[in-house]
Design a protein around this motif. Structure first.
Motif, PDB file in Angstrom:
ATOM      1  N   LEU A  22       0.786  -1.146   0.040  1.00 32.46           N
ATOM      2  CA  LEU A  22       0.052   0.180   0.006  1.00 32.46           C
ATOM      3  C   LEU A  22       0.895   1.165   0.040  1.00 32.46           C
ATOM      4  O   LEU A  22       2.112   1.144   0.319  1.00 32.46           O
ATOM      5  CB  LEU A  22      -0.860   0.215   1.194  1.00 32.46           C
ATOM      6  N   SER A  23       0.350   2.339  -0.315  1.00 27.05           N
ATOM      7  CA  SER A  23       0.842   3.819  -0.191  1.00 27.05           C
ATOM      8  C   SER A  23       0.970   4.208   0.983  1.00 27.05           C
ATOM      9  O   SER A  23       0.406   3.613   2.109  1.00 27.05           O
ATOM     10  CB  SER A  23       0.060   4.706  -1.068  1.00 27.05           C
ATOM     11  N   THR A  24       1.687   5.384   1.622  1.00 25.25           N
ATOM     12  CA  THR A  24       1.787   5.792   2.754  1.00 25.25           C
ATOM     13  C   THR A  24       0.267   5.986   3.414  1.00 25.25           C
ATOM     14  O   THR A  24       0.045   5.591   4.528  1.00 25.25           O
ATOM     15  CB  THR A  24       2.570   7.024   2.678  1.00 25.25           C
ATOM     16  N   ASP A  25      -0.600   6.714   2.756  1.00 25.06           N
ATOM     17  CA  ASP A  25      -2.027   7.046   3.163  1.00 25.06           C
ATOM     18  C   ASP A  25      -2.661   5.914   3.388  1.00 25.06           C
ATOM     19  O   ASP A  25      -3.456   5.707   4.359  1.00 25.06           O
ATOM     20  CB  ASP A  25      -2.605   8.028   2.288  1.00 25.06           C
ATOM     21  N   GLU A  26      -2.561   4.787   2.175  1.00 29.37           N
ATOM     22  CA  GLU A  26      -3.438   3.542   2.709  1.00 29.37           C
ATOM     23  C   GLU A  26      -2.724   2.689   3.674  1.00 29.37           C
ATOM     24  O   GLU A  26      -3.876   2.068   4.372  1.00 29.37           O
ATOM     25  CB  GLU A  26      -3.174   2.877   1.255  1.00 29.37           C
ATOM     26  N   MET A  27      -1.436   2.967   3.864  1.00 30.91           N
ATOM     27  CA  MET A  27      -0.939   1.958   4.826  1.00 30.91           C
ATOM     28  C   MET A  27      -1.592   2.544   6.312  1.00 30.91           C
ATOM     29  O   MET A  27      -1.811   1.628   7.242  1.00 30.91           O
ATOM     30  CB  MET A  27       0.386   1.957   4.902  1.00 30.91           C
ATOM     31  N   ALA A  28      -1.512   3.854   6.703  1.00 33.63           N
ATOM     32  CA  ALA A  28      -2.030   4.422   7.699  1.00 33.63           C
ATOM     33  C   ALA A  28      -3.473   4.188   7.884  1.00 33.63           C
ATOM     34  O   ALA A  28      -3.920   3.771   8.887  1.00 33.63           O
ATOM     35  CB  ALA A  28      -1.863   5.959   7.521  1.00 33.63           C
ATOM     36  N   ALA A  29      -4.299   3.978   6.873  1.00 35.56           N
ATOM     37  CA  ALA A  29      -5.743   3.578   7.040  1.00 35.56           C
ATOM     38  C   ALA A  29      -5.799   2.153   7.370  1.00 35.56           C
ATOM     39  O   ALA A  29      -6.723   1.738   8.298  1.00 35.56           O
ATOM     40  CB  ALA A  29      -6.395   3.928   5.467  1.00 35.56           C
ATOM     41  N   ALA A  30      -4.656   1.267   6.748  1.00 33.26           N
ATOM     42  CA  ALA A  30      -4.911  -0.219   7.129  1.00 33.26           C
ATOM     43  C   ALA A  30      -4.440  -0.503   8.590  1.00 33.26           C
ATOM     44  O   ALA A  30      -5.152  -1.266   9.376  1.00 33.26           O
ATOM     45  CB  ALA A  30      -3.865  -0.812   6.313  1.00 33.26           C
ATOM     46  N   TYR A  31      -3.504   0.448   8.982  1.00 35.73           N
ATOM     47  CA  TYR A  31      -3.217   0.231  10.386  1.00 35.73           C
ATOM     48  C   TYR A  31      -4.302   0.546  11.355  1.00 35.73           C
ATOM     49  O   TYR A  31      -4.381  -0.085  12.253  1.00 35.73           O
ATOM     50  CB  TYR A  31      -1.844   0.980  10.838  1.00 35.73           C
ATOM     51  N   ALA A  32      -4.944   1.754  11.017  1.00 31.49           N
ATOM     52  CA  ALA A  32      -6.292   2.319  11.754  1.00 31.49           C
ATOM     53  C   ALA A  32      -7.231   1.005  11.732  1.00 31.49           C
ATOM     54  O   ALA A  32      -7.862   0.642  12.956  1.00 31.49           O
ATOM     55  CB  ALA A  32      -6.761   3.416  11.384  1.00 31.49           C
ATOM     56  N   ALA A  33      -7.342   0.475  10.659  1.00 24.40           N
ATOM     57  CA  ALA A  33      -8.320  -0.820  10.649  1.00 24.40           C
ATOM     58  C   ALA A  33      -7.874  -2.029  11.607  1.00 24.40           C
ATOM     59  O   ALA A  33      -8.746  -2.628  12.171  1.00 24.40           O
ATOM     60  CB  ALA A  33      -8.670  -1.136   9.220  1.00 24.40           C
ATOM     61  N   ILE A  34      -6.525  -2.082  11.545  1.00 21.33           N
ATOM     62  CA  ILE A  34      -6.172  -3.279  12.332  1.00 21.33           C
ATOM     63  C   ILE A  34      -6.589  -2.812  13.876  1.00 21.33           C
ATOM     64  O   ILE A  34      -6.771  -3.841  14.735  1.00 21.33           O
ATOM     65  CB  ILE A  34      -4.499  -3.348  12.129  1.00 21.33           C
ATOM     66  N   VAL A  35      -6.083  -1.737  14.181  1.00 24.72           N
ATOM     67  CA  VAL A  35      -6.452  -1.525  15.597  1.00 24.72           C
ATOM     68  C   VAL A  35      -7.921  -1.336  16.050  1.00 24.72           C
ATOM     69  O   VAL A  35      -8.039  -2.018  17.125  1.00 24.72           O
ATOM     70  CB  VAL A  35      -5.981   0.220  15.861  1.00 24.72           C
ATOM     71  N   ARG A  36      -8.755  -1.070  15.113  1.00 29.49           N
ATOM     72  CA  ARG A  36     -10.159  -1.063  15.235  1.00 29.49           C
ATOM     73  C   ARG A  36     -10.647  -2.468  15.450  1.00 29.49           C
ATOM     74  O   ARG A  36     -11.560  -2.967  16.359  1.00 29.49           O
ATOM     75  CB  ARG A  36     -10.834  -0.463  14.317  1.00 29.49           C
ATOM     76  N   VAL A  37     -10.209  -3.424  14.852  1.00 31.16           N
ATOM     77  CA  VAL A  37     -10.542  -4.940  14.482  1.00 31.16           C
ATOM     78  C   VAL A  37     -10.184  -5.387  15.885  1.00 31.16           C
ATOM     79  O   VAL A  37     -10.910  -6.082  16.545  1.00 31.16           O
ATOM     80  CB  VAL A  37      -9.954  -5.643  13.575  1.00 31.16           C
ATOM     81  N   VAL A  38      -8.832  -5.446  16.372  1.00 33.10           N
ATOM     82  CA  VAL A  38      -8.460  -5.657  17.754  1.00 33.10           C
ATOM     83  C   VAL A  38      -9.280  -5.310  18.860  1.00 33.10           C
ATOM     84  O   VAL A  38      -9.662  -6.146  19.679  1.00 33.10           O
ATOM     85  CB  VAL A  38      -6.887  -5.872  17.813  1.00 33.10           C
ATOM     86  N   GLU A  39      -9.587  -3.974  18.795  1.00 37.61           N
ATOM     87  CA  GLU A  39     -10.274  -3.354  19.822  1.00 37.61           C
ATOM     88  C   GLU A  39     -11.617  -3.908  20.080  1.00 37.61           C
ATOM     89  O   GLU A  39     -12.081  -3.986  21.178  1.00 37.61           O
ATOM     90  CB  GLU A  39     -10.248  -1.882  19.587  1.00 37.61           C
ATOM     91  N   ASP A  40     -12.053  -4.148  18.859  1.00 31.69           N
ATOM     92  CA  ASP A  40     -13.547  -5.063  18.725  1.00 31.69           C
ATOM     93  C   ASP A  40     -13.582  -6.127  19.422  1.00 31.69           C
ATOM     94  O   ASP A  40     -14.433  -6.567  20.156  1.00 31.69           O
ATOM     95  CB  ASP A  40     -13.984  -5.102  17.217  1.00 31.69           C
ATOM     96  N   MET A  41     -12.315  -6.925  18.925  1.00 30.89           N
ATOM     97  CA  MET A  41     -12.105  -8.180  19.698  1.00 30.89           C
ATOM     98  C   MET A  41     -12.168  -8.337  21.224  1.00 30.89           C
ATOM     99  O   MET A  41     -12.875  -9.157  21.989  1.00 30.89           O
ATOM    100  CB  MET A  41     -10.871  -8.882  19.194  1.00 30.89           C
ATOM    101  N   TYR A  42     -11.599  -7.246  21.834  1.00 30.76           N
ATOM    102  CA  TYR A  42     -11.459  -7.035  23.165  1.00 30.76           C
ATOM    103  C   TYR A  42     -13.170  -6.511  23.572  1.00 30.76           C
ATOM    104  O   TYR A  42     -13.337  -7.245  24.800  1.00 30.76           O
ATOM    105  CB  TYR A  42     -10.656  -5.942  23.507  1.00 30.76           C
ATOM    106  N   THR A  43     -13.562  -5.862  22.983  1.00 28.89           N
ATOM    107  CA  THR A  43     -14.923  -5.256  23.422  1.00 28.89           C
ATOM    108  C   THR A  43     -15.643  -6.339  23.478  1.00 28.89           C
ATOM    109  O   THR A  43     -16.663  -6.532  24.361  1.00 28.89           O
ATOM    110  CB  THR A  43     -15.327  -4.170  22.466  1.00 28.89           C
ATOM    111  N   TRP A  44     -15.872  -7.434  22.435  1.00 29.20           N
ATOM    112  CA  TRP A  44     -16.874  -8.631  22.288  1.00 29.20           C
ATOM    113  C   TRP A  44     -16.358  -9.709  23.294  1.00 29.20           C
ATOM    114  O   TRP A  44     -16.902 -10.998  22.837  1.00 29.20           O
ATOM    115  CB  TRP A  44     -17.088  -8.868  20.887  1.00 29.20           C
ATOM    116  N   ASN A  45     -15.118  -9.449  23.871  1.00 26.90           N
ATOM    117  CA  ASN A  45     -14.622 -10.788  24.817  1.00 26.90           C
ATOM    118  C   ASN A  45     -14.297 -11.966  24.079  1.00 26.90           C
ATOM    119  O   ASN A  45     -14.448 -12.949  24.323  1.00 26.90           O
ATOM    120  CB  ASN A  45     -15.776 -11.223  25.815  1.00 26.90           C
ATOM    121  N   MET A  46     -13.928 -11.679  22.853  1.00 24.66           N
ATOM    122  CA  MET A  46     -12.982 -12.899  21.817  1.00 24.66           C
ATOM    123  C   MET A  46     -11.887 -13.227  22.386  1.00 24.66           C
ATOM    124  O   MET A  46     -11.204 -12.294  23.214  1.00 24.66           O
ATOM    125  CB  MET A  46     -13.164 -12.246  20.720  1.00 24.66           C
TER     126      MET A  46
END
Length: 625
Positions: A22-46
């Motif tokens: 990915l490009s720099t901007d796309e990479m930042a968006a992908a990292y932000a998505a990874i953070v949201r996914v893992v935090e959702d896993m914590y929120t849903w007690n996975m």
């Protein structure tokens, strides 16, 4: 989202794979998505496994959210390697990947926080060394090396002297020597145990250990450590010796900083020729130059300074003839600085002009010659101002590249001489205005600190009109001057007993939230000068209260005028001067004022009443306002 745990895991793994392309901007968006996914896993007690934890810490670190990355790492370590041995929800302990500790260490280094670096490293070494990790010993070998190298990133490998007088301190990279010699000695032992074949890593750790010892004042230990490395090199068959040119440079620099010039010269000349780099020679040259400026080095007299300058000249010639190394701009800058420090400013300016073709595009050389000339006698100061004028002209013609350091130097030199009323040479107003306008255009003076320093220097030099012009430019640029700046100008205007001018300045140019502080300055000046008629005129300007906007988005609020602090100051002065009539008149007005504001401003009225009661009862110590 409604995704199952397996779907979430697959989703975040796909994101991690996609990041590489990915490009720099796309990479930042992908990292932000990874953070949201893992935090959702914590929120849903996975169940959040080692892969998700590593991805979470890594993504936070890459997004620049370093403190959050360290906090997540710390929570995971407490949960998975704590006394309970299991997570709070009863699931088995997750064995963190060694890379997770490295990512957290990267975040601590990015913050330049030595405490975090020590904490993460010591925890990681303890955790990685646990018995349950022994089944992945082969993979751990690489991970341990990565952990060590995280403390010493590649942008810190240059020796300290490589940026002598060049790098701005606020932008200097992380310096592992801040970790301390004790900690670095332990890291070296761990590296010998876990990565003993990585000689480059061992040399890097040793370089910073020597730097730390010198910075802590342990010169003898640093030299003994270097000697032990030399002996190790002579007696061992290492493919790559521990002693490197960076270590030679570090020891030379440390000895020169400790004023051990003879010892530094002996060490440098006895080192292998491949290790006598230009950086090491420049470290020695800089030590000789510093010896000229510091009397404790034995160079207090003019003859001694001339001797040190000759010694520097011979050392530069020795570098050229012995090692075939040509002086660079740093070498020339050191020689230039030494000329000014020895009092031979004419030689320095003449040498600068003789080597102008080489040095004309380097802002550091201009910085050195300007500082040196302005710090000398009157004739040298005139030359310094001519050089500043040349800088402005060449910069406006895009002939000279100007950096932030050059701008700050020109501004600082100008302000110092504006504030020095005893300067032997003072440039004309036109040149000063031109320089200030140029600095403003190149370096936005939005920082109120720079404005405060500038206006303060102008006022100290009794250049009130220049200060008022700069204040007006601030207002036109929608940069409201700070309260301290406004009060400085009011005090300067009132110093000549021009109270009407000061009052007009306050009413026309100051925001209302600064009125009380600015008028307090006038109150104080008028009272000490016994200009009671002016004091009463100021008194009646906004009596009994003044409306002040609290913030740009909130409505106004009222405050007494004068307030308790003003009353306290004026009453103290009138009592000290024995002006009984004015003292009693103020007390009578206070009594009326308290009744006027008691209903609308009870707390403020109470403070005024406290001051009134004290002076009415003739107590000894003034009450707190």
């Amino acid at each position: 989202m409604g995704l199952l745990a397996g779907d979430m895991r697959r989703f975040h793994l796909e994101l991690r794979r996609a990041v590489k392309s990915l490009s720099t901007d796309e990479m930042a968006a992908a990292y932000a998505a990874i953070v949201r996914v893992v935090e959702d896993m914590y929120t849903w007690n996975m169940r959040v496994g080692a892969t998700e934890i590593a991805a979470h810490v890594f993504a936070l670190q890459r997004l620049g959210r370093h403190e959050q990355a360290i906090s997540r790492w710390r929570k995971c370590v407490d949960q998975n390697y704590g006394t309970s041995g299991s997570e709070p929800n009863g699931q088995p302990t997750v064995r963190l990947f060694p890379q997770t500790h490295t990512y957290a260490l990267d975040a601590a280094v990015a913050l330049k926080n030595a405490y975090f670096v020590r904490e993460i490293y010591e925890t990681a070494i303890h955790v990685i060394d646990k018995p349950q990790d022994s089944n992945i010993e082969d993979r751990l070998s690489v991970s341990r090396r990565q952990l060590f190298w995280a403390i010493f990133p590649t942008n810190t490998c240059e020796s300290q002297n490589a940026d002598i007088q060049v790098v701005n301190g606020s932008r200097r990279a992380w310096d592992p020597a801040r970790l301390g010699s004790v900690f670095l000695a332990n890291v070296y032992k761990d590296a010998c145990h876990w990565a003993g074949t990585d000689h480059e890593l061992l040399s890097r750790i040793m370089m910073y250990l020597i730097r730390a010892l010198f910075s802590e004042g342990q010169r003898r230990r640093a030299v003994d450590l270097y000697i032990s490395l030399i002996n190790t090199r002579k007696t061992s068959n290492l493919v790559r010796p521990l002693v490197t040119r960076e270590i030679i440079c570090e020891v030379t620099f440390g000895l020169c900083r400790s004023a051990r010039l003879d010892e530094a010269y002996k060490l440098l000349t006895s080192a292998p020729s491949e290790h006598r780099t230009l950086f090491a020679w420049n470290a020695y040259f800089d030590g000789l130059s510093n010896a000229i400026a510091k009397p404790q080095h034995g160079m207090a007299h003019v003859g001694a300074k001339q001797k040190a300058l000759n010694r520097l000249r011979l050392a530069i010639r020795e570098m050229e003839t012995r090692d075939g190394i040509e002086p660079d701009l740093v070498t020339r800058t050191i020689w230039l600085r030494a000329c000014f420090r020895s009092g031979q400013w004419e030689k320095g300016v003449k040498w600068f002009r003789a080597n102008f073709e080489i040095m004309q595009h380097d802002p550091v050389c201009w910085d050195t010659v300007v500082r040196g000339a302005l710090g000398s006698c009157g004739a040298a100061q005139e030359t310094g101002w001519q050089l500043i004028s040349d800088i402005v002209q060449r910069a406006e013609s895009h002939v000279l590249g100007v950096d932030e350091r050059m701008l700050e130097t020109v501004l600082q030199c100008m302000l110092e001489h504006l504030a020095n009323v005893d300067a032997e040479f003072v440039p004309d107003e036109a040149l000063l205005r031109r320089i200030l306008e140029w600095v403003e255009a190149k370096q936005p003076l939005a920082r109120q600190q720079v404005f405060a320093i500038t206006i303060n220097a102008l006022l100290r030099a009794n250049r009130i009109q220049c200060a008022l012009d700069l204040h007006a430019r601030m207002a036109r640029g929608s940069m409201w001057p700070a309260k301290s700046i406004n009060c400085m100008i009011v005090a300067a205007l009132a110093s000549d007993n021009t109270y009407a001018t000061a009052r007009e300045f306050i009413e026309r140019n100051l925001p209302r939230q600064h009125f009380v502080a600015a008028y307090f300055v006038l109150f104080k000046r008028a009272a000490h000068a016994k200009r009671y008629s002016h004091m009463w005129n100021i008194f009646d300007t906004h009596y009994p209260e003044i409306c002040v906007p609290q913030t740009p988005t909130q409505s106004e609020y009222a405050t007494p005028f004068p307030d308790a602090a003003m009353y306290n100051t004026v009453l103290r002065v009138t009592r000290e001067y024995g002006d009984v009539h004015e003292h009693k008149r103020l007390l009578d007005r206070m009594q009326v004022h308290i009744g006027v504001v008691s209903d609308s401003m009870p707390r403020a009225a109470q403070r005024i009443a406290s001051v009134y009661g004290y002076y009415r009862n003739r107590q000894q110590d003034p009450p707190p306002c």
